[in-house]
Design a protein around this motif. Structure first.
Motif, PDB file in Angstrom:
ATOM      1  N   SER A  69       0.835  -1.196   0.000  1.00  0.00           N
ATOM      2  CA  SER A  69       0.000   0.000   0.000  1.00  0.00           C
ATOM      3  C   SER A  69       0.872   1.248   0.000  1.00  0.00           C
ATOM      4  O   SER A  69       2.005   1.233   0.491  1.00  0.00           O
ATOM      5  CB  SER A  69      -0.970  -0.006   1.176  1.00  0.00           C
ATOM      6  OG  SER A  69      -0.332  -0.403   2.338  1.00  0.00           O
ATOM      7  N   PRO A  70       0.332   2.338  -0.566  1.00  0.00           N
ATOM      8  CA  PRO A  70       1.054   3.603  -0.586  1.00  0.00           C
ATOM      9  C   PRO A  70       0.866   4.358   0.740  1.00  0.00           C
ATOM     10  O   PRO A  70      -0.272   4.597   1.160  1.00  0.00           O
ATOM     11  CB  PRO A  70       0.408   4.378  -1.741  1.00  0.00           C
ATOM     12  CG  PRO A  70      -0.600   3.450  -2.374  1.00  0.00           C
ATOM     13  CD  PRO A  70      -0.915   2.401  -1.376  1.00  0.00           C
ATOM     14  N   ALA A  71       1.985   4.723   1.367  1.00  0.00           N
ATOM     15  CA  ALA A  71       1.931   5.528   2.598  1.00  0.00           C
ATOM     16  C   ALA A  71       1.458   6.941   2.235  1.00  0.00           C
ATOM     17  O   ALA A  71       1.711   7.407   1.126  1.00  0.00           O
ATOM     18  CB  ALA A  71       3.315   5.579   3.231  1.00  0.00           C
ATOM     19  N   MET A  72       0.859   7.645   3.159  1.00  0.00           N
ATOM     20  CA  MET A  72       0.498   7.218   4.518  1.00  0.00           C
ATOM     21  C   MET A  72      -0.866   6.517   4.577  1.00  0.00           C
ATOM     22  O   MET A  72      -1.066   5.581   5.344  1.00  0.00           O
ATOM     23  CB  MET A  72       0.401   8.463   5.440  1.00  0.00           C
ATOM     24  CG  MET A  72       1.708   9.136   5.734  1.00  0.00           C
ATOM     25  SD  MET A  72       2.707   8.204   6.904  1.00  0.00           S
ATOM     26  CE  MET A  72       1.637   8.273   8.352  1.00  0.00           C
ATOM     27  N   GLY A  73      -1.797   7.050   3.766  1.00  0.00           N
ATOM     28  CA  GLY A  73      -3.191   6.640   3.918  1.00  0.00           C
ATOM     29  C   GLY A  73      -3.423   5.145   3.766  1.00  0.00           C
ATOM     30  O   GLY A  73      -4.338   4.591   4.375  1.00  0.00           O
ATOM     31  N   GLY A  74      -2.583   4.478   2.960  1.00  0.00           N
ATOM     32  CA  GLY A  74      -2.816   3.065   2.687  1.00  0.00           C
ATOM     33  C   GLY A  74      -2.312   2.118   3.765  1.00  0.00           C
ATOM     34  O   GLY A  74      -2.628   0.923   3.744  1.00  0.00           O
ATOM     35  N   VAL A 116      -3.317  -1.926  -2.136  1.00  0.00           N
ATOM     36  CA  VAL A 116      -4.441  -1.521  -1.273  1.00  0.00           C
ATOM     37  C   VAL A 116      -4.335  -0.036  -0.925  1.00  0.00           C
ATOM     38  O   VAL A 116      -3.331   0.400  -0.353  1.00  0.00           O
ATOM     39  CB  VAL A 116      -4.466  -2.361   0.026  1.00  0.00           C
ATOM     40  CG1 VAL A 116      -5.597  -1.895   0.928  1.00  0.00           C
ATOM     41  CG2 VAL A 116      -4.634  -3.840  -0.292  1.00  0.00           C
ATOM     42  N   GLU A 117      -5.369   0.709  -1.258  1.00  0.00           N
ATOM     43  CA  GLU A 117      -5.447   2.143  -0.975  1.00  0.00           C
ATOM     44  C   GLU A 117      -6.576   2.419   0.020  1.00  0.00           C
ATOM     45  O   GLU A 117      -7.493   1.609   0.158  1.00  0.00           O
ATOM     46  CB  GLU A 117      -5.754   2.907  -2.273  1.00  0.00           C
ATOM     47  CG  GLU A 117      -4.553   3.496  -2.968  1.00  0.00           C
ATOM     48  CD  GLU A 117      -3.991   4.720  -2.242  1.00  0.00           C
ATOM     49  OE1 GLU A 117      -4.212   4.904  -1.034  1.00  0.00           O
ATOM     50  OE2 GLU A 117      -3.305   5.488  -2.907  1.00  0.00           O
ATOM     51  N   ASP A 118      -6.519   3.568   0.666  1.00  0.00           N
ATOM     52  CA  ASP A 118      -7.671   3.975   1.474  1.00  0.00           C
ATOM     53  C   ASP A 118      -8.746   4.558   0.551  1.00  0.00           C
ATOM     54  O   ASP A 118      -9.885   4.146   0.573  1.00  0.00           O
ATOM     55  CB  ASP A 118      -7.275   4.942   2.611  1.00  0.00           C
ATOM     56  CG  ASP A 118      -6.490   6.162   2.141  1.00  0.00           C
ATOM     57  OD1 ASP A 118      -6.028   6.199   0.971  1.00  0.00           O
ATOM     58  OD2 ASP A 118      -6.331   7.100   2.950  1.00  0.00           O
TER      59      ASP A 118
HETATM   60 MG   LIG Z   1      -2.407   8.183   0.004  1.00  0.00          MG
END
Ligand SMILES: [Mg+2]
Ligand SMILES: O=P(O)(O)OC[C@H]1O[C@H](OP(=O)(O)OP(=O)(O)O)[C@H](O)[C@@H]1O
Ligand SMILES: O=C(O)c1cc(=O)[nH]c(=O)[nH]1
Length: 194
Positions: A69-74, A116-118
């Protein structure tokens, strides 16, 4: 979990914000989904991940080797998806502006990855994160997010699944409606300004 139940979780968490927001893509919006507020409750984060994992087709689920997942939100939803799918969950981050693997995280050649993303708005961050995974030798076989706020408009070459789909208008910087432009824009995310 149906879309109304997911939205109730967002409302209960105070995560549906109204104002003037500068999004990660550089577009503007009068709405913002602050997924971190939803995910701050570990039980709720776990429940939402189980519901999202249940939306993935069985043949996709069975092939996933790792969640990225991509930081931060993920990060939080990625970790909970790793738990739901019983695979490791790692993240890419962009301290210098471009997503990269750090912290000793690695991807084996050909490893099959679920991104996986938020939240997905334009899909830009997902595409950038997919490139980082591919540069590291992995193969992204699926993308998912808690929220698709493009209302189904976003297009990926890889199968994409979201727990809830919402359509909130976004505007290019030179198209921001006068009423919205009266309020200074807040930029909640961590992407560095272009
Ligand atoms: Mg993000
Ligand atoms: O589909 P897009 O147009 O790329 O927008 C969605 C992205 O924006 C937010 O991240 P942001 O870059 O704001 O940083 P954050 O993850 O640190 O919140 C969100 O977490 C997604 O990654
Ligand atoms: O596009 C974005 O940056 C974005 C929109 C949104 O509603 N929530 C979020 O965390 N990011």
């Amino acid at each position: 979990m149906n879309e109304d139940e997911v939205l109730s979780e967002f409302r209960a968490a105070g995560a549906l914000l109204e104002g003037h927001f500068l999004l990660s893509s550089g577009r503007h919006s009068a709405h913002y989904l602050q997924c971190a507020r939803v995910l701050m409750n570990p039980d709720r984060a776990g429940r939402l991940a189980v519901a999202l994992a249940a939306q993935l087709p069985r043949d996709l689920r069975s092939k996933i080797d790792k969640v990225v997942s991509p930081a931060m939100g993920g990060i939080i939803i990625g970790h909970e998806m790793g738990r739901a799918l019983q695979v490791d969950a790692i993240f890419v981050e962009r301290p210098t502006g471009t997503f990269e693997l750090r912290r000793g995280f690695d991807i084996e050649p050909g490893e099959k990855v679920l991104m996986v993303e938020d939240v997905v708005t334009t899909g830009l961050s997902s595409r950038e994160a997919i490139k980082a995974v591919e540069d590291a030798g992995g193969k992204v076989i699926g993308i998912c997010s808690l929220v698709d706020r493009s209302g189904g408009e976003v297009e990926f070459e890889i199968p994409y699944h979201a727990l809830v789909s919402l359509s909130f208008p976004t505007y290019a910087p030179d198209e921001v409606p006068e009423e919205l432009a009266k309020t200074p824009a807040i930029k909640p995310g961590s992407r560095k300004p272009a």
